[in-house]
Every structure is written in C-alpha cells, then in structure tokens.
Design a protein around this motif. Structure first.
Motif, PDB file in Angstrom:
ATOM      1  N   ILE A   1     -47.258 -13.389 -14.756  1.00 58.05           N
ATOM      2  CA  ILE A   1     -46.627 -14.332 -13.814  1.00 58.05           C
ATOM      3  C   ILE A   1     -45.705 -15.237 -14.192  1.00 58.05           C
ATOM      4  O   ILE A   1     -44.774 -15.480 -13.893  1.00 58.05           O
ATOM      5  CB  ILE A   1     -47.967 -14.781 -12.832  1.00 58.05           C
ATOM      6  N   VAL A   2     -46.211 -15.742 -15.691  1.00 57.29           N
ATOM      7  CA  VAL A   2     -45.260 -16.552 -16.468  1.00 57.29           C
ATOM      8  C   VAL A   2     -44.015 -16.004 -16.655  1.00 57.29           C
ATOM      9  O   VAL A   2     -42.956 -16.717 -16.554  1.00 57.29           O
ATOM     10  CB  VAL A   2     -46.098 -17.094 -17.472  1.00 57.29           C
ATOM     11  N   ASP A   3     -44.076 -14.795 -17.204  1.00 57.95           N
ATOM     12  CA  ASP A   3     -43.087 -14.168 -17.411  1.00 57.95           C
ATOM     13  C   ASP A   3     -41.873 -14.003 -16.160  1.00 57.95           C
ATOM     14  O   ASP A   3     -40.727 -13.743 -16.350  1.00 57.95           O
ATOM     15  CB  ASP A   3     -43.231 -12.706 -17.830  1.00 57.95           C
ATOM     16  N   GLU A   4     -42.526 -13.991 -14.923  1.00 58.79           N
ATOM     17  CA  GLU A   4     -41.887 -13.902 -13.891  1.00 58.79           C
ATOM     18  C   GLU A   4     -41.106 -15.141 -13.540  1.00 58.79           C
ATOM     19  O   GLU A   4     -40.375 -15.500 -12.331  1.00 58.79           O
ATOM     20  CB  GLU A   4     -42.652 -13.407 -12.607  1.00 58.79           C
ATOM     21  N   GLY A   5     -41.477 -16.291 -14.398  1.00 61.92           N
ATOM     22  CA  GLY A   5     -40.635 -17.622 -14.177  1.00 61.92           C
ATOM     23  C   GLY A   5     -41.389 -18.711 -13.625  1.00 61.92           C
ATOM     24  O   GLY A   5     -41.040 -19.494 -13.431  1.00 61.92           O
ATOM     25  N   VAL A   6     -42.720 -18.429 -13.113  1.00 64.05           N
ATOM     26  CA  VAL A   6     -43.635 -19.538 -12.878  1.00 64.05           C
ATOM     27  C   VAL A   6     -44.302 -20.246 -13.970  1.00 64.05           C
ATOM     28  O   VAL A   6     -44.596 -19.842 -14.905  1.00 64.05           O
ATOM     29  CB  VAL A   6     -44.807 -18.957 -12.070  1.00 64.05           C
ATOM     30  N   PRO A   7     -44.079 -21.537 -14.002  1.00 67.60           N
ATOM     31  CA  PRO A   7     -44.454 -22.514 -14.988  1.00 67.60           C
ATOM     32  C   PRO A   7     -46.048 -22.259 -15.372  1.00 67.60           C
ATOM     33  O   PRO A   7     -46.897 -22.183 -14.486  1.00 67.60           O
ATOM     34  CB  PRO A   7     -44.295 -23.803 -14.181  1.00 67.60           C
ATOM     35  N   VAL A   8     -45.968 -22.433 -16.680  1.00 66.84           N
ATOM     36  CA  VAL A   8     -47.579 -22.140 -17.026  1.00 66.84           C
ATOM     37  C   VAL A   8     -48.386 -23.066 -16.536  1.00 66.84           C
ATOM     38  O   VAL A   8     -49.736 -22.833 -16.117  1.00 66.84           O
ATOM     39  CB  VAL A   8     -47.638 -22.428 -18.659  1.00 66.84           C
ATOM     40  N   ASN A   9     -48.196 -24.494 -16.165  1.00 67.06           N
ATOM     41  CA  ASN A   9     -49.070 -25.288 -15.744  1.00 67.06           C
ATOM     42  C   ASN A   9     -49.359 -24.868 -14.099  1.00 67.06           C
ATOM     43  O   ASN A   9     -50.591 -25.299 -13.667  1.00 67.06           O
ATOM     44  CB  ASN A   9     -48.750 -26.804 -15.586  1.00 67.06           C
ATOM     45  N   VAL A  10     -48.620 -24.554 -13.344  1.00 66.24           N
ATOM     46  CA  VAL A  10     -48.915 -23.707 -11.982  1.00 66.24           C
ATOM     47  C   VAL A  10     -49.692 -22.652 -12.166  1.00 66.24           C
ATOM     48  O   VAL A  10     -50.794 -22.672 -11.350  1.00 66.24           O
ATOM     49  CB  VAL A  10     -47.624 -23.445 -11.240  1.00 66.24           C
TER      50      VAL A  10
END
Length: 92
Positions: free
Chosen positions: A24-33
């Motif tokens: 999900i992070v690799d898809e561009g969602v910020p780590v904190n989210v």
C-alpha cells in the motif's frame, strides 16, 4: 498452515500484514496513513475477536486490550534495541 504451531502461524500472518502494508505504501499512500489504518483495523478486529461482531468491550476489556498492545509494543521495542544498540531514541 494447519500443520504449523501457533507461533509459526502468528509469524506468517504478521508478515502477510506487513507485506500488504508495504504494498500500500508502494502505491503512494503515506506511511503514517497506513500505520493509522492498521491500528484502527487492529482495534476493530480485536474487538470482534473478543466480543463478537455485534459486541463491545466493557472498560475492563478495553484495559486488557490496551495492556496486551503495550506488552507487544515493549517486546518489539526491546528486540529492536537489542538488534540496533547504536540507535538512539527517536522522537515520539
């Protein structure tokens, strides 16, 4: 997975969650989210596991869940300190 011990199953499932979070992070969602969503998902699923789909936790049940989460957090933090003794305290 049925032939694995509970500890082995735990490790496999934990890594599946981490792999999915990284995807999900690799898809561009910020780590904190992603971290926040995992925490909320953990809360929802933990309540389900303890009280059922339509149940809620009483104050004692909430305290037990918070204590269990804290114990896990402390164990993980200690393991990271042992692995990386040169690492300092990161800001909260």
């Amino acid at each position: 997975m049925a032939d694995q011990t509970t500890e082995e199953q735990h490790d496999v499932v934990m890594h599946r969650f981490l792999d999915l979070a990284n995807e999900i992070v690799d898809e561009g969602v910020p780590v904190n989210v992603v971290a926040s969503a995992l925490m909320v998902g953990n809360c929802v699923y933990s309540i389900y596991a303890l009280a059922g789909n339509e149940g809620v936790l009483n104050e004692n049940g909430m305290d037990q869940l918070v204590d269990a989460f804290r114990r896990q957090l402390e164990q993980i933090q200690q393991a990271k300190r042992d692995m990386y003794p040169e690492a300092g305290q990161a800001p909260a």
